[in-house]
Design a protein around this motif. Structure first.
Motif, PDB file in Angstrom:
ATOM      1  N   HIS A  11       0.839  -1.205   0.000  1.00 57.84           N
ATOM      2  CA  HIS A  11       0.000   0.000   0.000  1.00 57.84           C
ATOM      3  C   HIS A  11       0.873   1.254   0.000  1.00 57.84           C
ATOM      4  O   HIS A  11       2.007   1.205   0.493  1.00 57.84           O
ATOM      5  CB  HIS A  11      -0.876   0.053   1.267  1.00 57.84           C
ATOM      6  N   ASP A  13       2.400   4.280   1.573  1.00 59.41           N
ATOM      7  CA  ASP A  13       2.966   4.583   2.892  1.00 59.41           C
ATOM      8  C   ASP A  13       3.794   3.431   3.435  1.00 59.41           C
ATOM      9  O   ASP A  13       4.680   3.629   4.258  1.00 59.41           O
ATOM     10  CB  ASP A  13       1.956   5.070   3.939  1.00 59.41           C
ATOM     11  N   TYR A  50     -10.964  12.625   4.538  1.00 60.47           N
ATOM     12  CA  TYR A  50     -10.249  12.039   3.400  1.00 60.47           C
ATOM     13  C   TYR A  50     -11.081  10.979   2.679  1.00 60.47           C
ATOM     14  O   TYR A  50     -10.734  10.591   1.559  1.00 60.47           O
ATOM     15  CB  TYR A  50      -8.936  11.394   3.865  1.00 60.47           C
ATOM     16  N   ARG A  60      -4.319   8.866  -2.091  1.00 63.59           N
ATOM     17  CA  ARG A  60      -3.165   8.051  -1.715  1.00 63.59           C
ATOM     18  C   ARG A  60      -2.204   7.868  -2.890  1.00 63.59           C
ATOM     19  O   ARG A  60      -0.998   7.740  -2.685  1.00 63.59           O
ATOM     20  CB  ARG A  60      -3.619   6.716  -1.126  1.00 63.59           C
ATOM     21  N   GLU A  63      -0.260  11.018  -2.768  1.00 67.52           N
ATOM     22  CA  GLU A  63       0.669  10.965  -1.632  1.00 67.52           C
ATOM     23  C   GLU A  63       1.872  10.097  -1.963  1.00 67.52           C
ATOM     24  O   GLU A  63       3.013  10.424  -1.607  1.00 67.52           O
ATOM     25  CB  GLU A  63      -0.062  10.433  -0.392  1.00 67.52           C
ATOM     26  N   HIS A 216       2.275  11.354   3.306  1.00 66.15           N
ATOM     27  CA  HIS A 216       1.118  10.465   3.490  1.00 66.15           C
ATOM     28  C   HIS A 216       0.178  11.040   4.557  1.00 66.15           C
ATOM     29  O   HIS A 216      -0.105  10.403   5.575  1.00 66.15           O
ATOM     30  CB  HIS A 216       1.602   9.073   3.860  1.00 66.15           C
ATOM     31  N   SER A 218      -3.026  11.458   4.731  1.00 68.84           N
ATOM     32  CA  SER A 218      -4.249  10.718   5.064  1.00 68.84           C
ATOM     33  C   SER A 218      -3.970   9.623   6.084  1.00 68.84           C
ATOM     34  O   SER A 218      -4.825   9.309   6.921  1.00 68.84           O
ATOM     35  CB  SER A 218      -4.866  10.113   3.801  1.00 68.84           C
ATOM     36  N   GLN A 219      -2.781   9.036   6.030  1.00 68.63           N
ATOM     37  CA  GLN A 219      -2.444   7.927   6.913  1.00 68.63           C
ATOM     38  C   GLN A 219      -1.933   8.380   8.275  1.00 68.63           C
ATOM     39  O   GLN A 219      -1.654   7.544   9.143  1.00 68.63           O
ATOM     40  CB  GLN A 219      -1.437   7.009   6.227  1.00 68.63           C
TER      41      GLN A 219
END
Length: 269
Positions: A11, A13, A50, A60, A63, A216, A218-219
């Motif tokens: 994924h 990140d 998000y 993502r 990102e 990143h 959002s994470q």
């Protein structure tokens, strides 16, 4: 001599958490670094802002591009397999990345390895790190792809279990910090100390790793509680460098520990 390195991840990140410093170091030393990512992370956790418009995957992807740029990667390849998500109570759907036949996943990665004439491939350890099904698939399919492409060096990104367990115990003692984290989950996670073959010093590349982590956003977000990424980004620079200044790999068949990712390739020449 410069080498070609493909780093395969599940994924967006994942690339920075286990290998970000190593990728930045390899790129800075003149090697070609290619980032290959299986999913767009559409089933990942993130704060509602998000996710509300259904564009988490698009965010993502963006990102990931910014993270790759911070690390000095020469190319980003996205395979777009469906994200399996991460649930302790639910099985991934039948068409998700973790449930796909290994040959279906391995074939496009092998094509990238051939196209890049890759000298080395990074995947995850057999446990998939902390056990995420997509991470286990990266391990299995990555090995298959390397065999198909004839890639001579495969390195399993991991963490020294003895290093992380005291930190996990501390987190578990702090209520509400990371409520999903349990020490017992790390009894067989990652790799034992005597399995580690590469301890890569990446302290000089801590700024690049931190910039990639910041990409990143959002994470690092959550509607409740905290996320691992957000906690790491709050560390003062000297502590960040100390905590995240080393990365670990396992190369099966190697007996001599090293700080050089490409040591085996250099020895063969």
């Amino acid at each position: 001599m410069p080498y070609s390195l493909v780093s395969f991840h599940a994924h967006p990140d994942d690339e920075v958490l286990l290998t970000g410093g190593t990728l930045a170091r390899a790129a800075a030393e003149g090697h070609r670094v290619v980032l290959a990512v299986a999913t767009d992370g559409e089933a990942g956790l993130a704060a509602g802002r998000y996710r509300a418009d259904g564009r988490l995957a698009e965010r993502r992807r963006d990102e990931l591009d910014r993270s790759a740029a911070a690390l000095g990667c020469a190319r980003v390849v996205r395979f777009g397999f469906p994200d399996s998500g991460w649930s302790r109570s639910e099985e991934p759907s039948a068409n998700s990345f973790s449930r796909l036949p290994v040959d279906v996943v391995a074939a496009p990665l092998a094509a990238v390895l051939r196209e890049e004439r890759a000298d080395a491939l990074t995947i995850y350890d057999a446990a998939g790190g902390y056990g995420h099904p997509d991470h286990r698939q990266v391990h299995t399919a990555g090995l298959a792809a390397a065999r198909l492409a004839g890639t001579p060096l495969v390195l399993e990104a991991t963490i020294d279990r003895a290093t992380i367990r005291p930190l996990i115990r501390l987190v578990e003692l702090l209520p509400g910090i990371l409520p999903e984290v349990r020490t017992s989950d790390y009894d067989a996670a990652y790799a034992a100390t005597d399995e580690i073959t590469h301890r890569i010093d990446v302290r000089r590349y801590a700024d690049a790793k931190r910039a990639a982590m910041r990409a990143h956003a959002s994470q690092a977000s959550a509607d409740e509680g905290a996320r691992t990424l957000s906690l790491l980004l709050k560390l003062p620079a000297p502590l960040f460098r100390r905590v995240l200044g080393r990365e670990w790999f396992v190369e099966h068949g190697r007996t001599t520990p090293t700080d050089d990712l490409f040591a085996t390739l250099r020895a063969r020449r």
